[in-house]
Scaffold this motif. Structure first.
Motif, PDB file in Angstrom:
ATOM      1  N   SER A  62       4.959   9.362  -2.106  1.00 49.34           N
ATOM      2  CA  SER A  62       4.125   9.394  -3.305  1.00 49.34           C
ATOM      3  C   SER A  62       2.696   8.943  -3.014  1.00 49.34           C
ATOM      4  O   SER A  62       1.733   9.542  -3.505  1.00 49.34           O
ATOM      5  N   ALA A  63       2.550   7.896  -2.193  1.00 49.23           N
ATOM      6  CA  ALA A  63       1.217   7.368  -1.894  1.00 49.23           C
ATOM      7  C   ALA A  63       0.396   8.316  -1.034  1.00 49.23           C
ATOM      8  O   ALA A  63      -0.838   8.327  -1.119  1.00 49.23           O
ATOM      9  N   LEU A  64       1.070   9.117  -0.211  1.00 49.07           N
ATOM     10  CA  LEU A  64       0.372  10.007   0.707  1.00 49.07           C
ATOM     11  C   LEU A  64       0.318  11.446   0.214  1.00 49.07           C
ATOM     12  O   LEU A  64      -0.088  12.336   0.956  1.00 49.07           O
ATOM     13  N   THR A  65       0.728  11.684  -1.010  1.00 50.86           N
ATOM     14  CA  THR A  65       0.688  13.032  -1.571  1.00 50.86           C
ATOM     15  C   THR A  65      -0.685  13.277  -2.177  1.00 50.86           C
ATOM     16  O   THR A  65      -0.973  12.882  -3.304  1.00 50.86           O
ATOM     17  N   ARG A  66      -1.537  13.895  -1.402  1.00 41.14           N
ATOM     18  CA  ARG A  66      -2.897  14.234  -1.827  1.00 41.14           C
ATOM     19  C   ARG A  66      -3.240  15.616  -1.283  1.00 41.14           C
ATOM     20  O   ARG A  66      -2.722  16.038  -0.253  1.00 41.14           O
ATOM     21  N   PRO A  67      -4.148  16.341  -1.955  1.00 40.33           N
ATOM     22  CA  PRO A  67      -4.492  17.691  -1.487  1.00 40.33           C
ATOM     23  C   PRO A  67      -5.041  17.728  -0.072  1.00 40.33           C
ATOM     24  O   PRO A  67      -4.805  18.692   0.671  1.00 40.33           O
ATOM     25  N   GLU A  68      -5.786  16.670   0.326  1.00 44.94           N
ATOM     26  CA  GLU A  68      -6.409  16.672   1.649  1.00 44.94           C
ATOM     27  C   GLU A  68      -5.519  16.133   2.756  1.00 44.94           C
ATOM     28  O   GLU A  68      -5.908  16.120   3.917  1.00 44.94           O
ATOM     29  N   LEU A  69      -4.312  15.681   2.394  1.00 46.13           N
ATOM     30  CA  LEU A  69      -3.384  15.127   3.373  1.00 46.13           C
ATOM     31  C   LEU A  69      -2.185  16.045   3.553  1.00 46.13           C
ATOM     32  O   LEU A  69      -1.757  16.736   2.630  1.00 46.13           O
ATOM     33  N   ARG A  70      -1.656  16.026   4.765  1.00 42.27           N
ATOM     34  CA  ARG A  70      -0.475  16.828   5.081  1.00 42.27           C
ATOM     35  C   ARG A  70       0.517  15.946   5.828  1.00 42.27           C
ATOM     36  O   ARG A  70       0.263  15.502   6.940  1.00 42.27           O
ATOM     37  N   LEU A  71       1.657  15.698   5.202  1.00 42.50           N
ATOM     38  CA  LEU A  71       2.686  14.859   5.805  1.00 42.50           C
ATOM     39  C   LEU A  71       3.444  15.660   6.849  1.00 42.50           C
ATOM     40  O   LEU A  71       4.113  16.641   6.534  1.00 42.50           O
ATOM     41  N   ARG A  72       3.350  15.251   8.124  1.00 36.62           N
ATOM     42  CA  ARG A  72       3.989  15.972   9.216  1.00 36.62           C
ATOM     43  C   ARG A  72       5.413  15.503   9.464  1.00 36.62           C
ATOM     44  O   ARG A  72       6.305  16.310   9.720  1.00 36.62           O
ATOM     45  N   SER A  73       5.637  14.206   9.425  1.00 37.85           N
ATOM     46  CA  SER A  73       6.981  13.686   9.693  1.00 37.85           C
ATOM     47  C   SER A  73       7.135  12.333   9.036  1.00 37.85           C
ATOM     48  O   SER A  73       6.153  11.626   8.777  1.00 37.85           O
ATOM     49  N   LEU A  74       8.398  11.974   8.784  1.00 37.39           N
ATOM     50  CA  LEU A  74       8.724  10.687   8.198  1.00 37.39           C
ATOM     51  C   LEU A  74      10.064  10.244   8.773  1.00 37.39           C
ATOM     52  O   LEU A  74      11.090  10.913   8.570  1.00 37.39           O
ATOM     53  N   ASP A 107      12.491  -5.038  15.110  1.00 36.24           N
ATOM     54  CA  ASP A 107      12.894  -6.180  15.924  1.00 36.24           C
ATOM     55  C   ASP A 107      13.296  -7.367  15.060  1.00 36.24           C
ATOM     56  O   ASP A 107      13.994  -8.272  15.527  1.00 36.24           O
ATOM     57  N   ILE A 108      12.859  -7.350  13.809  1.00 32.06           N
ATOM     58  CA  ILE A 108      13.221  -8.402  12.874  1.00 32.06           C
ATOM     59  C   ILE A 108      14.561  -8.049  12.221  1.00 32.06           C
ATOM     60  O   ILE A 108      14.742  -6.940  11.729  1.00 32.06           O
ATOM     61  N   ARG A 109      15.462  -8.969  12.216  1.00 32.46           N
ATOM     62  CA  ARG A 109      16.795  -8.716  11.685  1.00 32.46           C
ATOM     63  C   ARG A 109      16.723  -8.383  10.191  1.00 32.46           C
ATOM     64  O   ARG A 109      16.063  -9.059   9.415  1.00 32.46           O
ATOM     65  N   GLY A 110      17.448  -7.327   9.814  1.00 31.08           N
ATOM     66  CA  GLY A 110      17.487  -6.916   8.426  1.00 31.08           C
ATOM     67  C   GLY A 110      16.294  -6.101   7.975  1.00 31.08           C
ATOM     68  O   GLY A 110      16.178  -5.766   6.794  1.00 31.08           O
ATOM     69  N   LYS A 111      15.383  -5.772   8.897  1.00 29.73           N
ATOM     70  CA  LYS A 111      14.185  -5.012   8.559  1.00 29.73           C
ATOM     71  C   LYS A 111      14.222  -3.630   9.199  1.00 29.73           C
ATOM     72  O   LYS A 111      14.865  -3.414  10.227  1.00 29.73           O
ATOM     73  N   VAL A 112      13.507  -2.714   8.588  1.00 24.66           N
ATOM     74  CA  VAL A 112      13.406  -1.331   9.067  1.00 24.66           C
ATOM     75  C   VAL A 112      11.935  -0.931   9.091  1.00 24.66           C
ATOM     76  O   VAL A 112      11.170  -1.303   8.195  1.00 24.66           O
ATOM     77  N   GLU A 113      11.559  -0.194  10.120  1.00 24.70           N
ATOM     78  CA  GLU A 113      10.201   0.336  10.207  1.00 24.70           C
ATOM     79  C   GLU A 113      10.207   1.814   9.845  1.00 24.70           C
ATOM     80  O   GLU A 113      10.979   2.598  10.421  1.00 24.70           O
ATOM     81  N   VAL A 114       9.389   2.176   8.894  1.00 26.25           N
ATOM     82  CA  VAL A 114       9.265   3.571   8.459  1.00 26.25           C
ATOM     83  C   VAL A 114       7.921   4.089   8.946  1.00 26.25           C
ATOM     84  O   VAL A 114       6.874   3.506   8.632  1.00 26.25           O
ATOM     85  N   HIS A 115       7.958   5.167   9.728  1.00 25.07           N
ATOM     86  CA  HIS A 115       6.742   5.741  10.303  1.00 25.07           C
ATOM     87  C   HIS A 115       6.477   7.109   9.673  1.00 25.07           C
ATOM     88  O   HIS A 115       7.389   7.943   9.588  1.00 25.07           O
ATOM     89  N   ALA A 116       5.230   7.321   9.276  1.00 24.14           N
ATOM     90  CA  ALA A 116       4.817   8.613   8.729  1.00 24.14           C
ATOM     91  C   ALA A 116       3.649   9.140   9.551  1.00 24.14           C
ATOM     92  O   ALA A 116       2.699   8.395   9.833  1.00 24.14           O
ATOM     93  N   ILE A 117       3.718  10.404   9.951  1.00 22.39           N
ATOM     94  CA  ILE A 117       2.625  11.074  10.657  1.00 22.39           C
ATOM     95  C   ILE A 117       1.933  11.985   9.653  1.00 22.39           C
ATOM     96  O   ILE A 117       2.570  12.863   9.055  1.00 22.39           O
ATOM     97  N   VAL A 118       0.643  11.776   9.473  1.00 26.48           N
ATOM     98  CA  VAL A 118      -0.105  12.484   8.435  1.00 26.48           C
ATOM     99  C   VAL A 118      -1.346  13.114   9.049  1.00 26.48           C
ATOM    100  O   VAL A 118      -2.044  12.482   9.845  1.00 26.48           O
ATOM    101  N   ASP A 119      -1.609  14.373   8.683  1.00 24.87           N
ATOM    102  CA  ASP A 119      -2.845  15.056   9.072  1.00 24.87           C
ATOM    103  C   ASP A 119      -3.797  15.066   7.888  1.00 24.87           C
ATOM    104  O   ASP A 119      -3.386  15.341   6.753  1.00 24.87           O
ATOM    105  N   SER A 120      -5.061  14.774   8.154  1.00 24.38           N
ATOM    106  CA  SER A 120      -6.083  14.799   7.118  1.00 24.38           C
ATOM    107  C   SER A 120      -7.139  15.832   7.473  1.00 24.38           C
ATOM    108  O   SER A 120      -7.595  15.891   8.612  1.00 24.38           O
ATOM    109  N   LEU A 121      -7.507  16.660   6.500  1.00 28.63           N
ATOM    110  CA  LEU A 121      -8.517  17.684   6.744  1.00 28.63           C
ATOM    111  C   LEU A 121      -9.907  17.091   6.851  1.00 28.63           C
ATOM    112  O   LEU A 121     -10.842  17.758   7.284  1.00 28.63           O
ATOM    113  N   ARG A 122     -10.075  15.859   6.456  1.00 29.86           N
ATOM    114  CA  ARG A 122     -11.339  15.152   6.638  1.00 29.86           C
ATOM    115  C   ARG A 122     -11.040  13.697   6.950  1.00 29.86           C
ATOM    116  O   ARG A 122     -10.073  13.143   6.442  1.00 29.86           O
ATOM    117  N   ARG A 123     -11.845  13.124   7.777  1.00 29.01           N
ATOM    118  CA  ARG A 123     -11.608  11.739   8.175  1.00 29.01           C
ATOM    119  C   ARG A 123     -12.125  10.804   7.095  1.00 29.01           C
ATOM    120  O   ARG A 123     -13.330  10.615   6.930  1.00 29.01           O
TER     121      ARG A 123
END
Length: 239
Positions: A170-182, A188-204
């Protein structure tokens, strides 16, 4: 070598005129350092050069004309720093600061009697601030045709992984952004999970990711949020 007073005055006037020429362009574009600032910088530099070259003739063993000129080069940096402003991730005033530095060089050349180099330097400075602007815009448009790839990383509790993934989308859903992977993996912390998102932007535009970071950081189940720029590449698959 004796130099008559009118010659010194001519050098000073030349520094003022050339500094004014540089300043007119800056004033026309409503920059912070305009006509008077560039004129004063050029005249002040010329005065210091004249002082160092002809103000200590009574003690030729210790007079060093190059010493004051060298101090001008470093000292003008403090004045230039005053016109540089940071606005978020953008920096303004670098070109104006560089122009002030060059105006000091032109004034120093005029003070030393090197009129041809002073005039040539003035023409190049004004040309860089005017004629080079279309080329700069062309390069900016070319830059706009490139895409920037970002990595967005969120650490959250394992039980809230599904909810956090929805928040990221939801936070990365914008016209200028393109979600490539999630994808997710255990932290490494017990009970925690890391979520990685790869996003392409048509402008920096890092402000987009700062906004998303601020929104996600308010979630109590999220431990950390950060993003990095991975690479810039041509957007060749755009139709």
């Amino acid at each position: 070598m004796d130099v008559v007073d009118w010659e010194l005055m001519l050098r000073l006037v030349a520094a003022g005129v050339l500094g004014a020429v540089i300043g007119i362009e800056r004033q026309w574009r409503a920059r912070m350092a305009g006509l008077r600032t560039n004129l004063l910088v050029a005249v002040g530099s010329a005065l210091f050069v004249l002082l160092s070259a002809y103000g200590f003739v009574g003690d030729p063993g210790t007079a060093d004309p190059t010493r004051v000129a060298a101090q001008i080069v470093s000292g003008i940096g403090f004045l230039g720093a005053g016109v540089i402003l940071r606005e978020g991730f953008n920096i303004r005033g670098l070109n104006t600061a560089a122009t002030l530095w060059c105006a000091a060089a032109v004034g120093s050349l005029a003070g030393a009697g090197m009129y041809i180099l002073a005039v040539a330097g003035t023409l190049l400075i004004v040309g860089a601030n005017t004629a080079m602007r279309p080329l700069g815009r062309l390069l900016d448009r070319r830059r706009a045709m490139r895409r920037t790839r970002y990595r967005f990383e969120v650490t959250c509790s394992e039980d809230e992984q599904a909810h956090v993934r929805k928040l990221i989308v939801s936070a990365l859903t914008r016209p200028e952004l393109r979600l490539r992977s999630l994808h997710s993996h255990e932290s490494d912390i017990r009970g925690k999970v890391e979520v990685h998102a790869i996003v392409d932007s048509l402008r920096r535009d890092e402000n987009l990711f700062e906004s998303a970071t601020s929104r996600l950081s308010l979630e109590p189940t999220i431990t950390s949020v950060n993003w990095t720029v991975e690479e810039d590449e041509d957007d060749e698959d755009e139709s």
